[in-house]
Scaffold this motif. Structure first.
Motif, mmCIF file in Angstrom:
data_model
loop_
_atom_site.group_PDB
_atom_site.id
_atom_site.type_symbol
_atom_site.label_atom_id
_atom_site.label_comp_id
_atom_site.label_asym_id
_atom_site.label_seq_id
_atom_site.Cartn_x
_atom_site.Cartn_y
_atom_site.Cartn_z
ATOM 1 N N LEU A 1 0.851 -1.188 0.000
ATOM 2 C CA LEU A 1 0.000 0.000 0.000
ATOM 3 C C LEU A 1 0.884 1.235 0.000
ATOM 4 O O LEU A 1 1.727 1.413 0.882
ATOM 5 C CB LEU A 1 -0.900 0.007 1.235
ATOM 6 N N ILE A 2 0.715 2.085 -0.997
ATOM 7 C CA ILE A 2 1.500 3.315 -1.116
ATOM 8 C C ILE A 2 0.581 4.490 -0.800
ATOM 9 O O ILE A 2 -0.449 4.665 -1.438
ATOM 10 C CB ILE A 2 2.066 3.483 -2.548
ATOM 11 N N THR A 3 0.956 5.284 0.186
ATOM 12 C CA THR A 3 0.157 6.454 0.545
ATOM 13 C C THR A 3 0.882 7.752 0.220
ATOM 14 O O THR A 3 0.309 8.822 0.315
ATOM 15 C CB THR A 3 -0.199 6.432 2.041
ATOM 16 N N ASN A 4 2.162 7.667 -0.155
ATOM 17 C CA ASN A 4 2.949 8.842 -0.498
ATOM 18 C C ASN A 4 3.381 8.713 -1.963
ATOM 19 O O ASN A 4 4.044 7.754 -2.340
ATOM 20 C CB ASN A 4 4.176 8.927 0.413
ATOM 21 N N HIS A 5 3.031 9.686 -2.781
ATOM 22 C CA HIS A 5 3.319 9.645 -4.213
ATOM 23 C C HIS A 5 4.824 9.539 -4.480
ATOM 24 O O HIS A 5 5.259 8.862 -5.410
ATOM 25 C CB HIS A 5 2.746 10.881 -4.883
ATOM 26 N N GLU A 6 5.646 10.167 -3.669
ATOM 27 C CA GLU A 6 7.098 10.110 -3.859
ATOM 28 C C GLU A 6 7.625 8.689 -3.700
ATOM 29 O O GLU A 6 8.571 8.292 -4.386
ATOM 30 C CB GLU A 6 7.796 11.058 -2.885
ATOM 31 N N ASP A 7 7.021 7.909 -2.808
ATOM 32 C CA ASP A 7 7.420 6.513 -2.648
ATOM 33 C C ASP A 7 7.115 5.719 -3.910
ATOM 34 O O ASP A 7 7.891 4.848 -4.305
ATOM 35 C CB ASP A 7 6.701 5.873 -1.463
ATOM 36 N N LEU A 8 6.008 6.013 -4.545
ATOM 37 C CA LEU A 8 5.626 5.316 -5.768
ATOM 38 C C LEU A 8 6.614 5.620 -6.891
ATOM 39 O O LEU A 8 7.001 4.731 -7.639
ATOM 40 C CB LEU A 8 4.209 5.721 -6.182
ATOM 41 N N ILE A 9 7.056 6.848 -7.005
ATOM 42 C CA ILE A 9 8.038 7.213 -8.029
ATOM 43 C C ILE A 9 9.348 6.470 -7.783
ATOM 44 O O ILE A 9 9.989 6.001 -8.707
ATOM 45 C CB ILE A 9 8.261 8.745 -8.033
ATOM 46 N N GLY A 10 9.739 6.321 -6.533
ATOM 47 C CA GLY A 10 10.985 5.641 -6.200
ATOM 48 C C GLY A 10 10.963 4.154 -6.488
ATOM 49 O O GLY A 10 12.022 3.527 -6.573
ATOM 50 N N LEU A 11 9.793 3.550 -6.658
ATOM 51 C CA LEU A 11 9.699 2.131 -6.945
ATOM 52 C C LEU A 11 10.040 1.786 -8.385
ATOM 53 O O LEU A 11 10.340 0.647 -8.704
ATOM 54 C CB LEU A 11 8.282 1.615 -6.641
ATOM 55 N N ASN A 12 10.011 2.762 -9.266
ATOM 56 C CA ASN A 12 10.277 2.517 -10.669
ATOM 57 C C ASN A 12 11.759 2.217 -10.855
ATOM 58 O O ASN A 12 12.610 3.072 -10.729
ATOM 59 C CB ASN A 12 9.881 3.758 -11.492
ATOM 60 N N ASN A 13 12.068 0.943 -11.174
ATOM 61 C CA ASN A 13 13.478 0.558 -11.291
ATOM 62 C C ASN A 13 14.134 1.127 -12.538
ATOM 63 O O ASN A 13 15.339 1.094 -12.683
ATOM 64 C CB ASN A 13 13.643 -0.949 -11.232
ATOM 65 N N LYS A 14 13.353 1.652 -13.481
ATOM 66 C CA LYS A 14 13.920 2.252 -14.702
ATOM 67 C C LYS A 14 14.227 3.731 -14.508
ATOM 68 O O LYS A 14 15.153 4.246 -15.092
ATOM 69 C CB LYS A 14 12.955 2.096 -15.880
ATOM 70 N N GLY A 15 13.435 4.407 -13.674
ATOM 71 C CA GLY A 15 13.614 5.839 -13.513
ATOM 72 C C GLY A 15 14.289 6.237 -12.225
ATOM 73 O O GLY A 15 14.970 7.231 -12.151
#
Length: 69
Positions: free
Chosen positions: A52-66
């Motif tokens: 469960l992601i509640t912080n948008h910045e955490d979601l961006i950090g999950l992208n292994n390409k970016g």
């Protein structure tokens, strides 16, 4: 007095609910929960479970390409 007033709409809130710390009626409480959940996202972790992601910045950090910006 058996009821208190909802802080959002002024409807009755039962005393047991009020004693639990809820200051809104059931209808307003549902709306409050919907607004809170609008920003949530469930994302799969690499070789792991869904998270469960509640912080948008955490979601961006999950992208292994970016990576993290």
């Amino acid at each position: 007095m058996t009821c208190k007033l909802c802080t959002w709409c002024g409807a009755d809130v039962s005393l047991p609910r009020w004693d639990l710390g809820y200051r809104v009626c059931l209808v307003c409480g549902e709306e409050q929960a919907r607004q809170e959940r609008e920003d949530w996202c469930i994302a799969p972790m690499h070789k792991s479970n869904y998270v469960l992601i509640t912080n948008h910045e955490d979601l961006i950090g999950l992208n292994n390409k970016g990576g993290v910006r």
